[in-house]
Enzyme design. Structure first.
Site, mmCIF file in Angstrom:
data_model
loop_
_atom_site.group_PDB
_atom_site.id
_atom_site.type_symbol
_atom_site.label_atom_id
_atom_site.label_comp_id
_atom_site.label_asym_id
_atom_site.label_seq_id
_atom_site.Cartn_x
_atom_site.Cartn_y
_atom_site.Cartn_z
ATOM 1 N N ASP A 32 0.840 -0.957 -0.110
ATOM 2 C CA ASP A 32 0.038 0.232 -0.188
ATOM 3 C C ASP A 32 1.202 1.071 -0.099
ATOM 4 O OD1 ASP A 32 -2.082 -1.933 0.367
ATOM 5 O OD2 ASP A 32 -1.920 -1.445 2.573
ATOM 6 N N GLU A 239 -11.513 0.120 -3.037
ATOM 7 C CA GLU A 239 -10.573 0.617 -1.750
ATOM 8 C C GLU A 239 -9.616 1.571 -2.486
ATOM 9 O OE1 GLU A 239 -9.704 -2.686 0.196
ATOM 10 O OE2 GLU A 239 -8.574 -3.527 -1.047
HETATM 11 O O1 FUB Z 1 -3.007 -3.278 3.605
HETATM 12 C C1 FUB Z 1 -4.836 -3.656 3.977
HETATM 13 C C2 FUB Z 1 -5.581 -3.551 3.180
HETATM 14 O O2 FUB Z 1 -5.103 -3.872 1.357
HETATM 15 C C3 FUB Z 1 -5.550 -2.732 2.606
HETATM 16 O O3 FUB Z 1 -6.340 -1.415 3.399
HETATM 17 C C4 FUB Z 1 -6.294 -2.008 1.176
HETATM 18 O O4 FUB Z 1 -6.150 -0.960 0.495
HETATM 19 C C5 FUB Z 1 -5.277 -3.829 0.743
HETATM 20 O O5 FUB Z 1 -4.075 -3.024 -0.019
#
Ligand code: FUB
Length: 340
Positions: A32, A239
């Site tokens: 991320d 997301e």
């Molecule tokens: O790293 C945990 C979660 O996985 C993140 O918040 C999302 O965007 C995905 O990458």
């Protein structure tokens, strides 16, 4: 099952890719990556992935991260420096676990780290921590930012120095539990044909640690001007929101989650609506995909992650970067991560 088959295919791909993984750091797992240029240096604010005994499920229980490290990069081809632990969950009063994807911002000599975590009730919220150095250590505020919920904060600074906080993530990120102004234990999804659940945005206050306005929905439209619908899994927001500005145009980009792409939409202001344009990054090895886009020394870069280094383990990821190109009409050239 489909999930087992995907994992097997991922492992086979990992075996063939492991030789040329070109990850940015190998001494720990990172994911991320939110990249920013502060005072001419590129800083990366990633998640710090760790081993976990938790079940692998759609709730993301296997993402059990506890702290953040800040990385820096002098030149796009240079060595990456790890500046050590910048913030640990044990030092955040309101948080209980799962320090997921963070971001950072700079204003008047202060640096701000924005991060999601579950509160003591298990509800994801977004917190903020301050430092006088871009690499930390950061000191967290006692409570989360009032009005925030869900995951994946991303801060965009506009040319007038206003800062906007984007956030949101489906499934384990709980965005489907916020269809009203209160957290609903039940997952509530729109009916087929209805608009998809949107990411959220609010302008930050001058103090950078609170919202200056009510949270708004970030709507993505299709080419006909209609909202992208909930079953349009190849284009709907899942997301990892991010905003960058190029030639006066606002680019809103995000992960499509279960179709594993980074896509983008464009608009003429930070709130949208944004119109869907296309794919930035084709699927990577591993279930999740998450990115940021930053300009350094006149060139644009995409930061992203994959699970190559861990042999395809979806919660043990590694950050990478690639050159990103806008063509003359402003379209972003699609990046296929394993093609030369
Ligand atoms: O790293 C945990 C979660 O996985 C993140 O918040 C999302 O965007 C995905 O990458």
């Amino acid at each position: 099952s489909d999930a087992e088959l995907k994992q097997l295919k991922d492992l086979q791909r990992a075996n063939s890719l492991i030789q040329n993984h070109n990850v940015l750091v190998e001494h720990m797992y990172t994911a991320d990556p939110s990249a920013h240029v502060f005072n001419g240096t590129m800083y990366i604010y990633p998640s710090h992935d760790i081993e976990s005994k938790n079940e692998i499920n759609d709730n993301g229980d296997h993402f059990a991260m506890r702290d953040y490290h800040v990385l820096s990069l002098e030149e796009s081809t240079g060595k990456v420096i790890d500046h050590g632990v910048a913030l640990c969950v044990d030092d955040v009063k309101w948080a209980s676990k799962q320090m997921w994807a963070p971001d950072a911002a700079h204003k008047l000599g202060q640096y701000y780290l924005y991060f999601p975590a579950r509160d003591q009730q298990g509800i994801f919220r977004i917190g903020v921590a301050k430092s006088d150095s871009p690499t930390g250590p950061f000191k967290a505020e006692d409570d989360y930012i009032q009005g925030t919920f869900s995951i994946d904060p991303a801060v965009f600074e506009d040319e007038d120095s206003s800062h906007y906080l984007y956030f949101g993530g489906l499934w384990g990120g709980q965005l489907q539990n916020w269809q009203t102004s209160n957290f609903n234990e039940q997952n509530i999804y729109p009916k087929p044909g209805e608009p998809a659940i949107p990411a959220r945005v609010a302008k930050l206050s001058d103090n950078m640690i609170s919202l200056s306005e009510d949270v708004k929905e970030v709507v993505v439209l299709d080419e006909s001007g209609a909202a992208i619908t909930v079953c349009d899994n190849h284009r709907r927001f899942f997301e990892g929101p991010w905003v960058h500005k190029h030639n006066g145009v606002y680019y809103f980009s995000y992960s499509t989650g279960d179709t594993h792409k980074i896509v983008y939409a464009t608009g003429d202001n930070p709130y949208g609506p944004f119109t869907y344009q296309g794919v930035i990054l084709n699927p990577v090895l591993g279930w999740t995909t998450h990115h940021s886009i930053v300009k350094h020394n006149g060139s644009w870069f995409l930061f992203y992650h994959d699970s190559t280094l861990s042999g395809g383990q979806t919660h043990l990821r590694s950050i990478k970067m690639a050159k990103l190109e806008h063509d003359e009409s402003g379209k972003i050239k699609t990046i296929s991560p394993y093609e030369q």
